[in-house]
Design a protein around this motif. Structure first.
Motif, PDB file in Angstrom:
ATOM      1  N   UNK A  84       0.843  -1.202   0.000  1.00  0.00           N
ATOM      2  CA  UNK A  84       0.000   0.000   0.000  1.00  0.00           C
ATOM      3  C   UNK A  84       0.875   1.249   0.000  1.00  0.00           C
ATOM      4  N   UNK A  85       1.883   1.291   0.866  1.00  0.00           N
ATOM      5  CA  UNK A  85       2.778   2.458   0.920  1.00  0.00           C
ATOM      6  C   UNK A  85       3.540   2.635  -0.394  1.00  0.00           C
ATOM      7  N   UNK A  86       3.955   1.513  -0.994  1.00  0.00           N
ATOM      8  CA  UNK A  86       4.659   1.584  -2.282  1.00  0.00           C
ATOM      9  C   UNK A  86       3.727   2.119  -3.361  1.00  0.00           C
ATOM     10  N   UNK A  87       2.496   1.631  -3.388  1.00  0.00           N
ATOM     11  CA  UNK A  87       1.518   2.109  -4.370  1.00  0.00           C
ATOM     12  C   UNK A  87       1.261   3.602  -4.192  1.00  0.00           C
ATOM     13  N   UNK A  88       1.157   4.036  -2.940  1.00  0.00           N
ATOM     14  CA  UNK A  88       0.954   5.470  -2.676  1.00  0.00           C
ATOM     15  C   UNK A  88       2.147   6.286  -3.175  1.00  0.00           C
ATOM     16  N   UNK A  89       3.344   5.803  -2.894  1.00  0.00           N
ATOM     17  CA  UNK A  89       4.567   6.515  -3.310  1.00  0.00           C
ATOM     18  C   UNK A  89       4.630   6.636  -4.831  1.00  0.00           C
ATOM     19  N   UNK A  90       4.197   5.588  -5.531  1.00  0.00           N
ATOM     20  CA  UNK A  90       4.282   5.560  -6.997  1.00  0.00           C
ATOM     21  C   UNK A  90       2.987   6.003  -7.680  1.00  0.00           C
ATOM     22  N   UNK A  91       2.023   6.455  -6.888  1.00  0.00           N
ATOM     23  CA  UNK A  91       0.712   6.887  -7.407  1.00  0.00           C
ATOM     24  C   UNK A  91       0.032   5.789  -8.222  1.00  0.00           C
ATOM     25  N   UNK A  92       0.039   4.575  -7.672  1.00  0.00           N
ATOM     26  CA  UNK A  92      -0.601   3.431  -8.320  1.00  0.00           C
ATOM     27  C   UNK A  92      -1.946   3.142  -7.673  1.00  0.00           C
TER      28      UNK A  92
END
Length: 142
Positions: A84-92
């Motif tokens: 979730x944090x990775x998706x948020x960082x990458x705007x996914x």
């Protein structure tokens, strides 16, 4: 078992890492692994930011430290939370991620609910100051 044997030898320092994250794609990179999973388990774990890992390796050599040193982030999170944090960082699109429990997977042995490291020895003897997962992502994902 090999780590335990090696750690009894003179002048041997061992750094053990957890789920490395880096800006360079590779099969061992946690970010690449998470991107390929259709379901993400809820077992707490920790990650190792590769640039931090390299600094710890340098400290191991410079200080001629011996024994086993655990190198990982400063917090325990589930891989789902990391995704979730990775998706948020990458705007996914986070809605594509599916959280599942460890009971969903058939494994010969039951997995413990927490699988992180104690990093106190690395902090005390090597001056290791780990990043949070979000800080680590920022460091490797710009």
């Amino acid at each position: 078992a090999a780590d335990l044997v090696l750690s009894t030898l003179p002048n041997v320092g061992i750094a053990r890492i957890r789920m490395p994250i880096d800006s360079i794609p590779s099969p061992g990179n946690l970010i690449d692994k998470l991107a390929g999973f259709k379901k993400i388990v809820d077992v707490e774990n920790s990650e190792t930011v590769k640039p931090d890992m390299i600094e710890v390796f340098y400290q191991l050599l410079a200080k001629k430290a011996t024994g086993i040193f655990h190198i990982s982030g400063k917090e325990l999170m589930t891989p789902y939370e990391m995704a979730i944090k990775t998706a948020e960082r990458l705007s996914l699109n986070k809605s594509l991620l599916k959280n599942v429990t460890a009971a969903t997977f058939s494994q010969p042995a039951k997995r413990p609910p927490r699988t992180g490291f104690s990093i106190n020895k690395a902090k005390n003897q090597l001056g290791f100051e780990p990043l949070s997962f979000a800080e680590g992502l920022k460091k490797v994902m710009w």
